[in-house]
Structure formats: C-alpha cells, structure tokens
Design a protein around this motif. Structure first.
Motif, PDB file in Angstrom:
ATOM      1  N   GLY A  65      25.077-119.675  72.992  1.00 58.06           N
ATOM      2  CA  GLY A  65      23.777-120.139  72.548  1.00 58.06           C
ATOM      3  C   GLY A  65      23.713-121.595  72.129  1.00 58.06           C
ATOM      4  O   GLY A  65      22.659-122.091  71.753  1.00 58.06           O
ATOM      5  N   THR A  66      24.839-122.309  72.164  1.00 63.36           N
ATOM      6  CA  THR A  66      24.858-123.718  71.768  1.00 63.36           C
ATOM      7  C   THR A  66      25.486-124.552  72.880  1.00 63.36           C
ATOM      8  O   THR A  66      26.605-124.274  73.309  1.00 63.36           O
ATOM      9  N   ALA A  67      24.763-125.579  73.317  1.00 66.30           N
ATOM     10  CA  ALA A  67      25.279-126.461  74.367  1.00 66.30           C
ATOM     11  C   ALA A  67      26.448-127.280  73.838  1.00 66.30           C
ATOM     12  O   ALA A  67      26.543-127.551  72.644  1.00 66.30           O
ATOM     13  N   GLY A  68      27.326-127.663  74.734  1.00 63.08           N
ATOM     14  CA  GLY A  68      28.467-128.499  74.361  1.00 63.08           C
ATOM     15  C   GLY A  68      28.602-129.668  75.314  1.00 63.08           C
ATOM     16  O   GLY A  68      27.738-129.928  76.141  1.00 63.08           O
ATOM     17  N   SER A  69      29.701-130.357  75.203  1.00 62.67           N
ATOM     18  CA  SER A  69      29.964-131.536  76.017  1.00 62.67           C
ATOM     19  C   SER A  69      30.475-131.144  77.404  1.00 62.67           C
ATOM     20  O   SER A  69      30.727-129.984  77.696  1.00 62.67           O
ATOM     21  N   PHE A  70      30.666-132.158  78.259  1.00 62.24           N
ATOM     22  CA  PHE A  70      31.070-131.973  79.649  1.00 62.24           C
ATOM     23  C   PHE A  70      32.520-131.490  79.732  1.00 62.24           C
ATOM     24  O   PHE A  70      33.419-132.120  79.169  1.00 62.24           O
ATOM     25  N   PRO A  71      32.798-130.363  80.438  1.00 60.11           N
ATOM     26  CA  PRO A  71      34.173-129.862  80.534  1.00 60.11           C
ATOM     27  C   PRO A  71      34.958-130.539  81.652  1.00 60.11           C
ATOM     28  O   PRO A  71      34.410-130.867  82.703  1.00 60.11           O
ATOM     29  N   ILE A  72      36.240-130.732  81.407  1.00 58.66           N
ATOM     30  CA  ILE A  72      37.174-131.185  82.440  1.00 58.66           C
ATOM     31  C   ILE A  72      38.336-130.200  82.423  1.00 58.66           C
ATOM     32  O   ILE A  72      39.022-130.045  81.409  1.00 58.66           O
ATOM     33  N   GLY A  73      38.529-129.524  83.542  1.00 61.31           N
ATOM     34  CA  GLY A  73      39.525-128.470  83.628  1.00 61.31           C
ATOM     35  C   GLY A  73      40.965-128.980  83.625  1.00 61.31           C
ATOM     36  O   GLY A  73      41.236-130.177  83.712  1.00 61.31           O
ATOM     37  N   ILE A  74      41.872-128.040  83.545  1.00 59.85           N
ATOM     38  CA  ILE A  74      43.306-128.317  83.528  1.00 59.85           C
ATOM     39  C   ILE A  74      43.698-129.102  84.776  1.00 59.85           C
ATOM     40  O   ILE A  74      43.410-128.696  85.895  1.00 59.85           O
ATOM     41  N   GLY A  75      44.304-130.269  84.588  1.00 62.58           N
ATOM     42  CA  GLY A  75      44.767-131.095  85.691  1.00 62.58           C
ATOM     43  C   GLY A  75      43.667-131.752  86.512  1.00 62.58           C
ATOM     44  O   GLY A  75      43.944-132.371  87.529  1.00 62.58           O
ATOM     45  N   GLU A  76      42.433-131.636  86.085  1.00 55.18           N
ATOM     46  CA  GLU A  76      41.307-132.147  86.864  1.00 55.18           C
ATOM     47  C   GLU A  76      41.055-133.629  86.594  1.00 55.18           C
ATOM     48  O   GLU A  76      41.263-134.125  85.497  1.00 55.18           O
ATOM     49  N   THR A  77      40.576-134.331  87.626  1.00 56.47           N
ATOM     50  CA  THR A  77      40.128-135.716  87.510  1.00 56.47           C
ATOM     51  C   THR A  77      38.673-135.763  87.926  1.00 56.47           C
ATOM     52  O   THR A  77      38.314-135.205  88.958  1.00 56.47           O
ATOM     53  N   VAL A  78      37.840-136.416  87.119  1.00 55.72           N
ATOM     54  CA  VAL A  78      36.423-136.568  87.444  1.00 55.72           C
ATOM     55  C   VAL A  78      36.036-138.037  87.348  1.00 55.72           C
ATOM     56  O   VAL A  78      36.679-138.815  86.644  1.00 55.72           O
ATOM     57  N   GLY A  79      34.994-138.410  88.047  1.00 55.81           N
ATOM     58  CA  GLY A  79      34.438-139.752  87.954  1.00 55.81           C
ATOM     59  C   GLY A  79      33.014-139.667  87.430  1.00 55.81           C
ATOM     60  O   GLY A  79      32.226-138.862  87.917  1.00 55.81           O
ATOM     61  N   LEU A  80      32.695-140.445  86.426  1.00 57.49           N
ATOM     62  CA  LEU A  80      31.359-140.459  85.836  1.00 57.49           C
ATOM     63  C   LEU A  80      30.844-141.895  85.795  1.00 57.49           C
ATOM     64  O   LEU A  80      31.627-142.832  85.635  1.00 57.49           O
ATOM     65  N   THR A  81      29.541-142.055  85.916  1.00 55.15           N
ATOM     66  CA  THR A  81      28.966-143.380  85.759  1.00 55.15           C
ATOM     67  C   THR A  81      28.544-143.580  84.312  1.00 55.15           C
ATOM     68  O   THR A  81      28.294-142.618  83.586  1.00 55.15           O
ATOM     69  N   ARG A  82      28.492-144.841  83.909  1.00 56.71           N
ATOM     70  CA  ARG A  82      28.099-145.181  82.542  1.00 56.71           C
ATOM     71  C   ARG A  82      27.396-146.528  82.564  1.00 56.71           C
ATOM     72  O   ARG A  82      27.468-147.265  83.541  1.00 56.71           O
ATOM     73  N   ASN A  83      26.732-146.851  81.472  1.00 55.23           N
ATOM     74  CA  ASN A  83      26.183-148.182  81.269  1.00 55.23           C
ATOM     75  C   ASN A  83      27.197-148.940  80.418  1.00 55.23           C
ATOM     76  O   ASN A  83      27.332-148.651  79.225  1.00 55.23           O
ATOM     77  N   PRO A  84      27.945-149.883  80.990  1.00 56.78           N
ATOM     78  CA  PRO A  84      29.005-150.563  80.236  1.00 56.78           C
ATOM     79  C   PRO A  84      28.503-151.285  78.984  1.00 56.78           C
ATOM     80  O   PRO A  84      29.266-151.496  78.049  1.00 56.78           O
ATOM     81  N   ALA A  85      27.225-151.629  78.942  1.00 56.56           N
ATOM     82  CA  ALA A  85      26.687-152.337  77.777  1.00 56.56           C
ATOM     83  C   ALA A  85      26.531-151.416  76.570  1.00 56.56           C
ATOM     84  O   ALA A  85      26.645-151.856  75.428  1.00 56.56           O
ATOM     85  N   THR A  86      26.287-150.119  76.811  1.00 57.36           N
ATOM     86  CA  THR A  86      26.045-149.205  75.689  1.00 57.36           C
ATOM     87  C   THR A  86      27.055-148.071  75.600  1.00 57.36           C
ATOM     88  O   THR A  86      27.324-147.573  74.515  1.00 57.36           O
ATOM     89  N   ASP A  87      27.586-147.629  76.731  1.00 54.70           N
ATOM     90  CA  ASP A  87      28.542-146.517  76.743  1.00 54.70           C
ATOM     91  C   ASP A  87      29.955-147.056  76.612  1.00 54.70           C
ATOM     92  O   ASP A  87      30.670-147.235  77.596  1.00 54.70           O
TER      93      ASP A  87
END
Length: 108
Positions: A65-87
């Motif tokens: 019933g409560t949302a959480g942050s983005f999961p990254i599994g065991i041994g997994e690599t992910v690519g995410l975009t961000r705003n370098p000025a604020t993130d």
C-alpha cells in the motif's frame, strides 16, 4: 550514422560507490556533469532501491500500500536520465547490505 544509438561515455572520475546498510538510506553526491547515470548493483544477494534528486532525497523500500523507490535487482545495471543541474545526489536503501556503483556520463 544518422539516428544511431549514442553509446554510453562515462565522465572522467564520474563513479561513486554507495555502501548501503540494513534499512538506512545512504546518500552520495553524483560527480560529473552528464545527463545519464548508469547504476550497477554489485550485490550477490540483495535488491536495492534508489532515488536521484537534490541533497534532501531519501530512497524508500516499498511496502504493501505504500510506493517506494526504483528497484535495481541483484547484479543488474540500469541507465537513467537526470537533470545534472538539480539531480546531484543518489540515495540507496535495501533490507540488508549492498554496494552500488553510480557513473555519470552521456549516452545509453
């Protein structure tokens, strides 16, 4: 080649290691100016949950019933975009101990 894939190019000294401990969100400053963050969970036993934002960000583990942050599994690599000025910060949390590497750069 027009319209091709832009391969990931890491920034110079752009990798930070975040060592998360049981149930505590750990924050680290992202170095480098690129709009992409590649994140690798090197744990052999634990999924981690991450959030990227300002220095005040705090990753959370989802519960019923409560949302959480983005999961990254065991041994997994992910690519995410961000705003370098604020993130500028990555926050990592998990239910045990894990290490995450976050590298800023450009591309996929």
């Amino acid at each position: 080649m027009s319209g091709g894939v832009n391969l990931f190019t890491p920034g110079y000294t752009a990798t930070v290691a975040v060592n998360s401990t049981s149930g505590a969100a750990i924050n680290a400053t992202l170095t480098g100016a690129g709009p992409t963050v590649r994140i690798r969970n090197v744990s052999a036993t634990n999924t981690v949950f991450i959030a990227i934002g300002t220095a005040a960000i705090a990753a959370t583990i989802p519960t019923t019933g409560t949302a959480g942050s983005f999961p990254i599994g065991i041994g997994e690599t992910v690519g995410l975009t961000r705003n370098p000025a604020t993130d500028t910060t990555i926050s990592v949390i998990n239910a045990d101990v894990a290490t995450v590497y976050a590298t800023t750069g450009d591309g996929v």
